[in-house]
Scaffold this active site. Sequence first.
Site, PDB file in Angstrom:
ATOM      1  N   GLY A  96      66.693  80.489 -19.355  1.00  0.00           N
ATOM      2  CA  GLY A  96      65.731  81.510 -19.746  1.00  0.00           C
ATOM      3  C   GLY A  96      65.889  82.839 -19.047  1.00  0.00           C
ATOM      4  O   GLY A  96      64.912  83.586 -18.918  1.00  0.00           O
TER       5      GLY A  96
ATOM      6  N   ASN B  29      67.423  85.485 -20.151  1.00  0.00           N
ATOM      7  CA  ASN B  29      67.135  86.541 -21.124  1.00  0.00           C
ATOM      8  C   ASN B  29      65.643  86.609 -21.431  1.00  0.00           C
ATOM      9  O   ASN B  29      65.099  87.696 -21.650  1.00  0.00           O
ATOM     10  CB  ASN B  29      67.948  86.319 -22.397  1.00  0.00           C
ATOM     11  CG  ASN B  29      69.309  86.982 -22.335  1.00  0.00           C
ATOM     12  OD1 ASN B  29      69.416  88.179 -22.101  1.00  0.00           O
ATOM     13  ND2 ASN B  29      70.357  86.204 -22.534  1.00  0.00           N
TER      14      ASN B  29
ATOM     15  N   ARG C  69      67.932  68.472 -39.691  1.00  0.00           N
ATOM     16  CA  ARG C  69      67.795  69.821 -39.142  1.00  0.00           C
ATOM     17  C   ARG C  69      66.591  70.534 -39.754  1.00  0.00           C
ATOM     18  O   ARG C  69      65.828  71.214 -39.066  1.00  0.00           O
ATOM     19  CB  ARG C  69      69.077  70.618 -39.408  1.00  0.00           C
ATOM     20  CG  ARG C  69      69.095  71.983 -38.734  1.00  0.00           C
ATOM     21  CD  ARG C  69      70.396  72.725 -39.036  1.00  0.00           C
ATOM     22  NE  ARG C  69      71.563  71.937 -38.669  1.00  0.00           N
ATOM     23  CZ  ARG C  69      72.044  71.859 -37.435  1.00  0.00           C
ATOM     24  NH1 ARG C  69      71.453  72.509 -36.450  1.00  0.00           N
ATOM     25  NH2 ARG C  69      73.123  71.138 -37.186  1.00  0.00           N
TER      26      ARG C  69
ATOM     27  N   ILE D 238      71.600  75.581 -34.568  1.00  0.00           N
ATOM     28  CA  ILE D 238      71.882  76.323 -35.795  1.00  0.00           C
ATOM     29  C   ILE D 238      70.666  76.206 -36.698  1.00  0.00           C
ATOM     30  O   ILE D 238      70.147  75.114 -36.926  1.00  0.00           O
ATOM     31  CB  ILE D 238      73.139  75.769 -36.497  1.00  0.00           C
ATOM     32  CG1 ILE D 238      74.367  75.932 -35.595  1.00  0.00           C
ATOM     33  CG2 ILE D 238      73.360  76.471 -37.829  1.00  0.00           C
ATOM     34  CD1 ILE D 238      75.617  75.285 -36.135  1.00  0.00           C
ATOM     35  N   LEU D 239      70.208  77.332 -37.227  1.00  0.00           N
ATOM     36  CA  LEU D 239      68.993  77.342 -38.027  1.00  0.00           C
ATOM     37  C   LEU D 239      69.296  77.033 -39.488  1.00  0.00           C
ATOM     38  O   LEU D 239      70.307  77.463 -40.035  1.00  0.00           O
ATOM     39  CB  LEU D 239      68.307  78.704 -37.922  1.00  0.00           C
ATOM     40  CG  LEU D 239      67.950  79.172 -36.505  1.00  0.00           C
ATOM     41  CD1 LEU D 239      67.235  80.511 -36.571  1.00  0.00           C
ATOM     42  CD2 LEU D 239      67.108  78.142 -35.776  1.00  0.00           C
TER      43      LEU D 239
ATOM     44  N   ASN E  20      69.179  87.412 -32.414  1.00  0.00           N
ATOM     45  CA  ASN E  20      69.933  86.514 -31.547  1.00  0.00           C
ATOM     46  C   ASN E  20      70.813  87.325 -30.604  1.00  0.00           C
ATOM     47  O   ASN E  20      71.329  88.380 -30.979  1.00  0.00           O
ATOM     48  CB  ASN E  20      70.822  85.584 -32.386  1.00  0.00           C
ATOM     49  CG  ASN E  20      71.590  84.604 -31.522  1.00  0.00           C
ATOM     50  OD1 ASN E  20      71.018  83.922 -30.681  1.00  0.00           O
ATOM     51  ND2 ASN E  20      72.904  84.524 -31.718  1.00  0.00           N
TER      52      ASN E  20
ATOM     53  N   HIS F 190      74.296  87.006 -28.392  1.00  0.00           N
ATOM     54  CA  HIS F 190      75.497  86.180 -28.300  1.00  0.00           C
ATOM     55  C   HIS F 190      76.434  86.786 -27.257  1.00  0.00           C
ATOM     56  O   HIS F 190      76.678  88.000 -27.270  1.00  0.00           O
ATOM     57  CB  HIS F 190      76.207  86.106 -29.653  1.00  0.00           C
ATOM     58  CG  HIS F 190      77.429  85.237 -29.625  1.00  0.00           C
ATOM     59  ND1 HIS F 190      77.353  83.868 -29.535  1.00  0.00           N
ATOM     60  CD2 HIS F 190      78.754  85.544 -29.651  1.00  0.00           C
ATOM     61  CE1 HIS F 190      78.575  83.365 -29.511  1.00  0.00           C
ATOM     62  NE2 HIS F 190      79.441  84.357 -29.574  1.00  0.00           N
TER      63      HIS F 190
END
Length: 226
Positions: free
Chosen positions: A13, A15, A66, A93-94, A108, A110
Amino acid sequence: MPLKIAVLISGSGSNLQSIIDRIEQGILDARITLVLSNKPDAYGLKRASQHGLATRVVEHGSYASREEFDRAVVQEIRASQAQAVVLAGFMRILSPFFINSFPNRILNIHPAILPAFPGVDGQKQAAEHGVKISGCTVHFVDEKMDHGPIIIQAAVPGLADDDAKSLGSRILALEHRILPQAIQWLAQDRLKVSGRRVEIEGAPQPLLAGGGQETALVSPGLDKGF
């Protein structure tokens, strides 16, 4: 009114902490209504609790698919009244269901200069590839992994003796700056998506900072305080 955001995490955490810090400093015009993790032992949950933030754990292993997991997460986000979702080290992955629930409202971070090195361990991939430049990207999330329209990127030198840890530490310092900045632009309604391009109203000029190993290029540049 501050932008209400849900922050999704899977790990330490850091970020998340950068977002919390900017909010508490009065620099970022947002309010965290929920910190959610798919892992109950994620240290980021402790960070959130230390700042009085609401937390939830939704373990992906408890769901048969998922989409079932994503439906449970979306339900928690909606219950928190969040207007946008920030993936801050969320290692899932959404599904299309999740993405379509918050169109152009999911950000997001990355740890690579996309479209190079998508997927897990971007820093490790870059170091092993011997890159001369690496960095990080904040982008909108679409149905492909690490693929959506790019908002802001930051670049750092890749050094001959770099490994994932050394390169990753320089990248992480910039993640902590560009993710809160992107959220601020979203909060100010300054982001307009047109195909693969994100137009930023009043975007600062690209910023070159530091020197030597600490040289960093950020494009677009950063607003004051970021």
